[in-house]
Scaffold this active site. Structure first.
Site, PDB file in Angstrom:
ATOM      1  N   GLU A  34      -9.421 -13.377  -3.913  1.00 56.11           N
ATOM      2  CA  GLU A  34      -8.947 -13.938  -2.874  1.00 56.11           C
ATOM      3  C   GLU A  34      -9.394 -15.252  -2.207  1.00 56.11           C
ATOM      4  O   GLU A  34     -10.217 -14.779  -1.539  1.00 56.11           O
ATOM      5  CB  GLU A  34      -8.308 -12.927  -1.698  1.00 56.11           C
ATOM      6  CG  GLU A  34      -7.888 -13.426  -0.039  1.00 56.11           C
ATOM      7  CD  GLU A  34      -7.246 -12.339   0.614  1.00 56.11           C
ATOM      8  OE1 GLU A  34      -6.951 -11.281   0.220  1.00 56.11           O
ATOM      9  OE2 GLU A  34      -7.392 -12.115   1.895  1.00 56.11           O
ATOM     10  N   HIS A  81       0.895  -1.023  -0.160  1.00 58.80           N
ATOM     11  CA  HIS A  81       0.363  -0.158   0.316  1.00 58.80           C
ATOM     12  C   HIS A  81       1.040   1.357   0.091  1.00 58.80           C
ATOM     13  O   HIS A  81       1.928   1.484   0.139  1.00 58.80           O
ATOM     14  CB  HIS A  81      -1.162  -0.223   1.321  1.00 58.80           C
ATOM     15  CG  HIS A  81      -1.097  -0.546   1.338  1.00 58.80           C
ATOM     16  ND1 HIS A  81      -1.126  -2.417   2.488  1.00 58.80           N
ATOM     17  CD2 HIS A  81      -2.885  -1.877   0.907  1.00 58.80           C
ATOM     18  CE1 HIS A  81      -2.517  -3.059   2.172  1.00 58.80           C
ATOM     19  NE2 HIS A  81      -3.290  -2.747   1.644  1.00 58.80           N
ATOM     20  N   ASP A 126       2.098   1.634   3.659  1.00 60.28           N
ATOM     21  CA  ASP A 126       3.075   0.664   4.176  1.00 60.28           C
ATOM     22  C   ASP A 126       4.597   1.521   3.796  1.00 60.28           C
ATOM     23  O   ASP A 126       5.338   0.939   4.707  1.00 60.28           O
ATOM     24  CB  ASP A 126       3.282  -0.637   3.087  1.00 60.28           C
ATOM     25  CG  ASP A 126       1.353  -1.040   3.055  1.00 60.28           C
ATOM     26  OD1 ASP A 126       1.241  -0.981   4.252  1.00 60.28           O
ATOM     27  OD2 ASP A 126       1.731  -2.217   2.408  1.00 60.28           O
TER      28      ASP A 126
HETATM   29  C1  GCO Z   1      -7.776  -7.328   3.183  1.00 55.70           C
HETATM   30  C2  GCO Z   1      -7.251  -8.150   2.112  1.00 55.70           C
HETATM   31  C3  GCO Z   1      -5.547  -6.501   1.551  1.00 55.70           C
HETATM   32  C4  GCO Z   1      -6.007  -6.011   0.737  1.00 55.70           C
HETATM   33  C5  GCO Z   1      -4.409  -5.083   0.404  1.00 55.70           C
HETATM   34  C6  GCO Z   1      -4.458  -4.538  -1.011  1.00 55.70           C
HETATM   35  O1  GCO Z   1      -8.761  -7.970   3.385  1.00 55.70           O
HETATM   36  O2  GCO Z   1      -7.262  -6.836   4.476  1.00 55.70           O
HETATM   37  O3  GCO Z   1      -7.229  -8.964   1.911  1.00 55.70           O
HETATM   38  O4  GCO Z   1      -5.412  -7.183   2.794  1.00 55.70           O
HETATM   39  O5  GCO Z   1      -5.457  -7.526  -0.252  1.00 55.70           O
HETATM   40  O6  GCO Z   1      -5.249  -4.142   1.088  1.00 55.70           O
HETATM   41  O7  GCO Z   1      -5.549  -4.757  -2.139  1.00 55.70           O
HETATM   42 MN    MN Z   2      -5.818  -9.854  -0.095  1.00 59.81          MN
END
Ligand code: GCO
Ligand code: MN
Length: 388
Positions: free
Chosen positions: A219, A56, A59
């Site tokens: 994800e 990010h 970060d």
């Molecule tokens: C979560 C997300 C994040 C994103 C990240 C990058 O559920 O917190 O998975 O970790 O992946 O903000 O887009």
């Molecule tokens: Mn993620």
């Protein structure tokens, strides 16, 4: 870990910098380990032969950092990249931590908040371009609602689209080589979030001004939070040619966002994700987005176990794909006799429709065909468990 590392840089594994910067705090308790800085996170990953890091904007560069300090941080990160060989593979904008985003960023009711969010994303895109990241992620952490009567979801999607269109045009105008990636999630931190699954994201992408510039990074944990199938969630963007990144992790279904390590919950499901990526020659980065257990003193065992799990599962995929018994059963299953069908189902034509209409089928006979699913599933289980 004393064992020789199973992974190489060419495996194209990545970690979110934030995964190792996670200091173990949760909504109920304080941090349990020291907070790593962004550059230290990148260094630690690079020293462990990780191919890439995702990050990010904040970060690396906290909100309010003066420009000279920003440039100094970037120089430091570039130096670490040079000395360890790690690459910046994906950037993203933190549009969820600051309280200004409490009711959304791109979908906020307040046009000033929306403008600030787009401005922040522009700066994040610049940062990603400066570090050479080719993917820019949009995870709508706060794009959702608790009170649907207070936010029109049609209007919210329209605003989301406006922001994405603006930023696509910005990337084109700057001449950056970058694709956007939408990361779906059904809930948490909002009660319900827009673009909840890969399917939602794909449908939304088709409505953008530049649909070719955007893909999806599903994800695993996110779709499991909704009780859905992780393999299907990855397959849908893969089949659409839209899988530009992936966030690997594990999650027990229908719970809070657990973000456990890849393979930690359901190894068979993890195996089938690896098989999918490998069978279809997915060439992008495989990023781990999870965090160490709160009980860990540092994040490094966590980093190594995720890559080790992937490599062990990959070796199992080779075993699965070359197992004579399994291959024979799958061939019997999928190689049904289609004699006489010709190309009738391949595409519609009046001729094919007439041919199809004239065909004779015996459904009772067709239903007699044996489908060896018990044996197939059991064989997969046996291979996973290391049986001969
Ligand atoms: C979560 C997300 C994040 C994103 C990240 C990058 O559920 O917190 O998975 O970790 O992946 O903000 O887009
Ligand atoms: Mn993620």
């Amino acid at each position: 870990m004393a064992r020789k590392a199973l992974w190489k840089r060419s495996d194209k594994f990545a970690f979110g910098a934030w995964t190792v910067m996670n200091a173990g705090g949760d909504p109920f308790g304080e941090a349990t380990r020291p907070q790593l800085s962004g550059p230290d996170a990148v260094r630690g990953l690079g020293e462990r032969d990780v191919y890439g890091f995702e990050f990010h904007d904040n970060d690396l560069v906290p909100i309010g950092t003066p420009p000279r300090r920003r440039d100094a941080i970037l120089r430091e990160v570039r130096k670490i990249m040079g000395s360890t060989g790690i690459k910046a593979t994906a950037g993203t904008t933190n549009l969820f931590s600051h309280r200004v985003f409490k009711d959304g960023a791109f979908t906020s009711h307040d046009p000033k908040v929306r403008a600030y969010a787009v401005q922040k994303a522009m700066a994040g895109i610049d940062l990603a371009a400066e570090l050479g990241a080719g993917v820019y992620i949009f995870w709508g952490g706060r794009e959702g609602a608790e009170v649907d009567v207070a936010k029109d979801p049609v209007e919210a999607l329209k605003r989301f689209r406006e922001a994405m269109n603006f930023l696509c045009a910005y990337v084109l105008d700057q001449g950056y080589k970058m694709v956007f990636s939408i990361e779906p999630k059904p809930n948490e931190p909002r009660s319900d979030m827009y673009l909840a699954t890969a399917g939602h994201a794909l449908a939304f992408i088709a409505t953008l001004d530049h649909p070719d510039m955007a893909g999806v990074n599903p994800e695993l944990a996110h779709v499991k939070m909704a009780g859905l199938n992780v393999v299907h969630e990855v397959a849908q963007p893969l089949e659409a040619g839209k899988l530009v990144d992936i966030h690997l992790n594990a999650q027990k279904p229908l719970r809070f966002d657990q973000d456990m390590s890849f393979g930690a919950d359901n190894p068979k499901e993890a195996l089938l994700v690896v098989k999918l990526l490998s069978d279809y020659g997915y060439a992008g980065t495989k990023a781990f987005d999870c965090h160490p257990y709160r009980t860990e003193a540092d994040p490094w065992d966590f980093v190594e176990r995720n890559m080790t799990a992937y490599k062990l599962l990959e070796a199992k995929v080779d075993r699965v794909n070359s197992d004579a018994r399994l291959v024979a059963m799958l061939e019997e299953l999928t190689g049904a006799d289609d004699a006489g069908l010709g190309d009738v189902l391949l595409s519609y034509s009046r001729k094919n429709a007439a041919k199809l209409r004239g065909m004779k089928f015996d459904p009772a006979k067709l239903a007699e065909r044996r489908l060896l699913y018990e044996r197939i599933d059991q064989r997969l289980t046996e291979i996973l468990l290391g049986a001969e």
